[in-house]
Design a protein around this motif. Structure first.
Motif, PDB file in Angstrom:
ATOM      1  N   ALA A  88      11.642   7.564  -0.328  1.00 14.81           N
ATOM      2  CA  ALA A  88      12.833   7.945  -0.870  1.00 14.81           C
ATOM      3  C   ALA A  88      12.976   7.409  -2.296  1.00 14.81           C
ATOM      4  CB  ALA A  88      13.768   7.836   0.028  1.00 14.81           C
ATOM      5  N   THR A  89      12.591   6.245  -2.324  1.00 20.15           N
ATOM      6  CA  THR A  89      12.794   5.451  -3.695  1.00 20.15           C
ATOM      7  C   THR A  89      11.841   6.083  -4.801  1.00 20.15           C
ATOM      8  OG1 THR A  89      13.612   3.587  -2.434  1.00 20.15           O
ATOM      9  CG2 THR A  89      13.038   3.235  -4.772  1.00 20.15           C
TER      10      THR A  89
ATOM     11  N   THR B 284       0.897  -1.202  -0.034  1.00 18.80           N
ATOM     12  CA  THR B 284      -0.035  -0.019   0.067  1.00 18.80           C
ATOM     13  C   THR B 284       0.708   1.413   0.140  1.00 18.80           C
ATOM     14  OG1 THR B 284      -1.662  -1.247   1.299  1.00 18.80           O
ATOM     15  CG2 THR B 284      -1.950   1.141   1.303  1.00 18.80           C
ATOM     16  N   VAL B 285       1.870   1.374   0.893  1.00 21.98           N
ATOM     17  CA  VAL B 285       2.797   2.423   1.024  1.00 21.98           C
ATOM     18  C   VAL B 285       3.574   2.737  -0.414  1.00 21.98           C
ATOM     19  CG1 VAL B 285       4.953   3.538   2.086  1.00 21.98           C
ATOM     20  CG2 VAL B 285       3.099   2.005   3.171  1.00 21.98           C
ATOM     21  N   LYS B 286       4.063   1.613  -0.879  1.00 21.16           N
ATOM     22  CA  LYS B 286       4.525   1.720  -2.255  1.00 21.16           C
ATOM     23  C   LYS B 286       3.792   2.121  -3.264  1.00 21.16           C
ATOM     24  CE  LYS B 286       7.147  -1.073  -5.963  1.00 21.16           C
ATOM     25  NZ  LYS B 286       7.423  -2.547  -6.206  1.00 21.16           N
ATOM     26  N   ALA B 287       2.264   1.836  -3.508  1.00 23.34           N
ATOM     27  CA  ALA B 287       1.502   2.112  -4.429  1.00 23.34           C
ATOM     28  C   ALA B 287       1.022   3.555  -4.216  1.00 23.34           C
ATOM     29  CB  ALA B 287       0.093   1.336  -4.444  1.00 23.34           C
ATOM     30  N   VAL B 288       0.850   4.119  -3.003  1.00 23.74           N
ATOM     31  CA  VAL B 288       0.716   5.677  -2.765  1.00 23.74           C
ATOM     32  C   VAL B 288       1.803   6.281  -3.342  1.00 23.74           C
ATOM     33  CG1 VAL B 288       0.353   7.312  -0.807  1.00 23.74           C
ATOM     34  CG2 VAL B 288      -0.941   5.206  -0.967  1.00 23.74           C
TER      35      VAL B 288
ATOM     36  N   ALA C  79       6.509   0.121   9.129  1.00 24.17           N
ATOM     37  CA  ALA C  79       6.856   1.556   9.725  1.00 24.17           C
ATOM     38  C   ALA C  79       8.458   1.900   9.515  1.00 24.17           C
ATOM     39  CB  ALA C  79       6.606   1.533  11.248  1.00 24.17           C
ATOM     40  N   THR C  80       9.193   0.734   9.501  1.00 28.13           N
ATOM     41  CA  THR C  80      10.650   1.208   9.288  1.00 28.13           C
ATOM     42  C   THR C  80      10.913   1.603   8.066  1.00 28.13           C
ATOM     43  OG1 THR C  80      11.241  -0.501  11.262  1.00 28.13           O
ATOM     44  CG2 THR C  80      12.881  -0.085   9.576  1.00 28.13           C
ATOM     45  N   ASN C  81      10.379   0.791   6.903  1.00 27.54           N
ATOM     46  CA  ASN C  81      10.435   0.949   5.617  1.00 27.54           C
ATOM     47  C   ASN C  81       9.856   2.300   4.860  1.00 27.54           C
ATOM     48  OD1 ASN C  81      12.471  -1.061   5.535  1.00 27.54           O
ATOM     49  ND2 ASN C  81      10.964  -2.696   5.138  1.00 27.54           N
ATOM     50  N   PHE C  82       8.917   2.606   5.560  1.00 33.92           N
ATOM     51  CA  PHE C  82       8.126   4.020   4.953  1.00 33.92           C
ATOM     52  C   PHE C  82       8.876   4.882   4.412  1.00 33.92           C
ATOM     53  CE2 PHE C  82       5.794   7.799   5.946  1.00 33.92           C
ATOM     54  CZ  PHE C  82       4.610   7.828   5.333  1.00 33.92           C
TER      55      PHE C  82
ATOM     56  N   GLU D 267      10.192  13.576  -3.513  1.00 27.10           N
ATOM     57  CA  GLU D 267      10.002  15.253  -3.224  1.00 27.10           C
ATOM     58  C   GLU D 267       8.572  15.064  -2.429  1.00 27.10           C
ATOM     59  OE1 GLU D 267       9.769  13.503  -6.361  1.00 27.10           O
ATOM     60  OE2 GLU D 267      11.494  14.026  -6.740  1.00 27.10           O
ATOM     61  N   THR D 268       7.941  13.696  -2.229  1.00 27.85           N
ATOM     62  CA  THR D 268       6.528  13.973  -1.527  1.00 27.85           C
ATOM     63  C   THR D 268       6.782  14.197  -0.021  1.00 27.85           C
ATOM     64  OG1 THR D 268       5.409  12.344  -2.734  1.00 27.85           O
ATOM     65  CG2 THR D 268       4.642  12.606  -0.426  1.00 27.85           C
TER      66      THR D 268
END
Length: 122
Positions: free
Chosen positions: A111-112, A78-82, A103-106, A116-117
């Protein structure tokens, strides 16, 4: 948000367990969204679209200016898709992360895929 200003003499060990979630229990995802919009200076009259990204309900505000997800068990998928949507702001609820790994990889995921977000975790 819950009141978090306490006098140290008032804190009991049991009350620390009440502090695991900083959001009041009766708040809906829409309540959180409107609070975030106000905090970020986004007009409440902005276009808001509800959609599903990687199985979770997200709010897309002003055509991707803000994407917010307050669902439970948010995964790295989900985080990657957002992040791949490249919003200006991305907001998640801290307690909704599926596990410590998410949470750690968020930050690294953003960044990847979208450095800019501006990221915010409630």
């Amino acid at each position: 948000m819950k009141d978090i200003y306490y006098n140290p003499a008032q804190i009991q060990q049991q009350s620390l367990f009440d502090s695991t979630d900083n959001i009041k229990e009766d708040r809906t995802p829409e309540d959180l969204l409107f609070q975030v919009m106000l905090d970020l200076g986004i007009l409440l009259s902005s276009k808001i679209e509800e959609k599903t990204i990687a199985g979770k309900k997200v709010f897309n505000v002003a055509d991707g200016f803000l994407i917010a997800c307050f669902d439970n068990d948010v995964t790295e998928k989900t985080v990657k898709a957002v992040a791949q949507e490249k919003p200006y702001y991305a907001v998640f609820r801290d307690s909704s992360m599926a596990n410590d790994s998410v949470a750690t990889n968020f930050e690294q995921i953003f960044a990847t895929y979208s450095p800019e977000t501006v990221r915010k975790v409630l």
